[in-house]
Design a protein around this motif. Sequence first.
Motif, PDB file in Angstrom:
ATOM      1  N   MET A   1      39.083  45.950  48.677  1.00  0.00           N
ATOM      2  CA  MET A   1      39.298  45.850  47.243  1.00  0.00           C
ATOM      3  C   MET A   1      38.631  46.975  46.463  1.00  0.00           C
ATOM      4  SD  MET A   1      41.383  43.382  46.726  1.00  0.00           S
ATOM      5  CE  MET A   1      42.183  43.697  48.296  1.00  0.00           C
ATOM      6  N   SER A   2      37.544  47.553  46.990  1.00  0.00           N
ATOM      7  CA  SER A   2      36.927  48.693  46.305  1.00  0.00           C
ATOM      8  C   SER A   2      37.870  49.899  46.324  1.00  0.00           C
ATOM      9  CB  SER A   2      35.593  49.052  46.964  1.00  0.00           C
ATOM     10  OG  SER A   2      35.776  49.426  48.321  1.00  0.00           O
TER      11      SER A   2
ATOM     12  N   GLU B   1      40.387  49.438  43.581  1.00  0.00           N
ATOM     13  CA  GLU B   1      39.794  49.805  42.287  1.00  0.00           C
ATOM     14  C   GLU B   1      39.908  51.305  42.034  1.00  0.00           C
ATOM     15  OE1 GLU B   1      38.448  47.861  39.984  1.00  0.00           O
ATOM     16  OE2 GLU B   1      37.812  45.993  40.974  1.00  0.00           O
TER      17      GLU B   1
ATOM     18  N   PRO C   1      44.144  49.092  37.466  1.00  0.00           N
ATOM     19  CA  PRO C   1      43.206  48.041  37.846  1.00  0.00           C
ATOM     20  C   PRO C   1      42.477  47.422  36.658  1.00  0.00           C
ATOM     21  CG  PRO C   1      43.031  49.865  39.378  1.00  0.00           C
ATOM     22  CD  PRO C   1      43.962  50.311  38.290  1.00  0.00           C
ATOM     23  N   GLN C   2      42.022  48.257  35.728  1.00  0.00           N
ATOM     24  CA  GLN C   2      41.274  47.741  34.591  1.00  0.00           C
ATOM     25  C   GLN C   2      42.156  46.862  33.701  1.00  0.00           C
ATOM     26  OE1 GLN C   2      41.600  50.949  35.434  1.00  0.00           O
ATOM     27  NE2 GLN C   2      39.558  51.476  36.249  1.00  0.00           N
TER      28      GLN C   2
ATOM     29  N   GLU D   1      42.577  43.482  35.401  1.00  0.00           N
ATOM     30  CA  GLU D   1      41.350  42.694  35.256  1.00  0.00           C
ATOM     31  C   GLU D   1      41.274  42.078  33.862  1.00  0.00           C
ATOM     32  OE1 GLU D   1      39.061  45.626  38.412  1.00  0.00           O
ATOM     33  OE2 GLU D   1      38.610  45.753  36.270  1.00  0.00           O
ATOM     34  N   LYS D   2      41.702  42.840  32.867  1.00  0.00           N
ATOM     35  CA  LYS D   2      41.712  42.315  31.500  1.00  0.00           C
ATOM     36  C   LYS D   2      42.785  41.241  31.341  1.00  0.00           C
ATOM     37  CE  LYS D   2      41.845  43.844  26.677  1.00  0.00           C
ATOM     38  NZ  LYS D   2      41.975  45.029  25.781  1.00  0.00           N
TER      39      LYS D   2
ATOM     40  N   PRO E   1      36.485  40.061  36.489  1.00  0.00           N
ATOM     41  CA  PRO E   1      35.743  41.323  36.531  1.00  0.00           C
ATOM     42  C   PRO E   1      36.194  42.324  37.592  1.00  0.00           C
ATOM     43  CG  PRO E   1      34.455  39.590  37.558  1.00  0.00           C
ATOM     44  CD  PRO E   1      35.686  38.936  37.004  1.00  0.00           C
ATOM     45  N   THR E   2      36.925  41.886  38.627  1.00  0.00           N
ATOM     46  CA  THR E   2      37.270  42.796  39.718  1.00  0.00           C
ATOM     47  C   THR E   2      38.716  42.596  40.167  1.00  0.00           C
ATOM     48  OG1 THR E   2      36.667  41.283  41.517  1.00  0.00           O
ATOM     49  CG2 THR E   2      34.892  42.641  40.576  1.00  0.00           C
ATOM     50  N   ILE E   3      39.238  43.584  40.889  1.00  0.00           N
ATOM     51  CA  ILE E   3      40.577  43.472  41.463  1.00  0.00           C
ATOM     52  C   ILE E   3      40.621  42.361  42.508  1.00  0.00           C
ATOM     53  CG2 ILE E   3      42.141  44.652  43.088  1.00  0.00           C
ATOM     54  CD1 ILE E   3      42.790  45.244  40.242  1.00  0.00           C
ATOM     55  N   GLU E   4      39.542  42.162  43.228  1.00  0.00           N
ATOM     56  CA  GLU E   4      39.499  41.062  44.193  1.00  0.00           C
ATOM     57  C   GLU E   4      39.728  39.726  43.497  1.00  0.00           C
ATOM     58  OE1 GLU E   4      36.819  39.360  47.909  1.00  0.00           O
ATOM     59  OE2 GLU E   4      35.990  40.890  46.577  1.00  0.00           O
ATOM     60  N   ASP E   5      39.129  39.560  42.315  1.00  0.00           N
ATOM     61  CA  ASP E   5      39.339  38.327  41.553  1.00  0.00           C
ATOM     62  C   ASP E   5      40.763  38.240  41.021  1.00  0.00           C
ATOM     63  OD1 ASP E   5      36.673  37.132  41.684  1.00  0.00           O
ATOM     64  OD2 ASP E   5      36.030  38.827  40.466  1.00  0.00           O
TER      65      ASP E   5
END
Length: 241
Positions: free
Chosen positions: A193-194, A197, A216-217, A220-221, A226-230
């Motif tokens: 996932m990093s 990002e 990605p951002q 997330e919004k 907070p993250t692409i994994e989420d």
Amino acid sequence: METTIALQHLKKAFGKQQVLRDIDFTVHQGEIVGLIGPSGAGKSTVIKTMLGMERADGGQAFILQQPMPNRLILGRIGYMAQSDALYEDLTAKENLQFFGQMKGLRKAKLAQEISHVSQVVDLTADLNKLVKGYSGGMKRRLSLAIALLGTPELLILDEPTVGIDPALRRQIWRELATIRDQGRSVLVTTHVMSEAEATDRVALLIGGQIVAFDQPQKLEKQYDVPTIEDVFLQAEKEAVK
């Protein structure tokens, strides 16, 4: 902005199993696009179908503005498959020379490119070793080096950093960023996932469909996480409802 990959309503089934349902997808010149999804979601099938390695059941794929399949286009692409296709009774250098010659690289240029790509994947010291003595991670690195040969306009990389340590993974991603900044394009599938990002845009493939596709951002919004994994976990949860 010029489009290097354009998939339009792409469909693919294996028997009664519909693997790709209706894939719309673009990669533009000078960007890195990530394709993520759970195991078995169809990421490799997307790649194989767009390249003509699998016959599409519907829709159309365009690569470098040309309808696929088109063998002439393949010479302008650097492709790294999920499984390594190497000559194990040859050395790494001999593999690079063979594939470089297949791409039409002349002797002096080929020597320069082998030196460069070997440094990128940290194989310089092991070039004269037989590939059958390589570890799985070293074979992945050699496969990536082969894909990088010839300054391809488009790189298509299927899980390129599996089995590669974090420091080298960062080095490889710096190279991909350089390729992007040169105006070339990269499509990469990953479970890291990093890495997702680090892409310019990321597509989530779940249930044979692209359920989200954006920076990605912005994703997330959109998902308020907070993250692409989420984002991935939330999208997967919503897809099974």
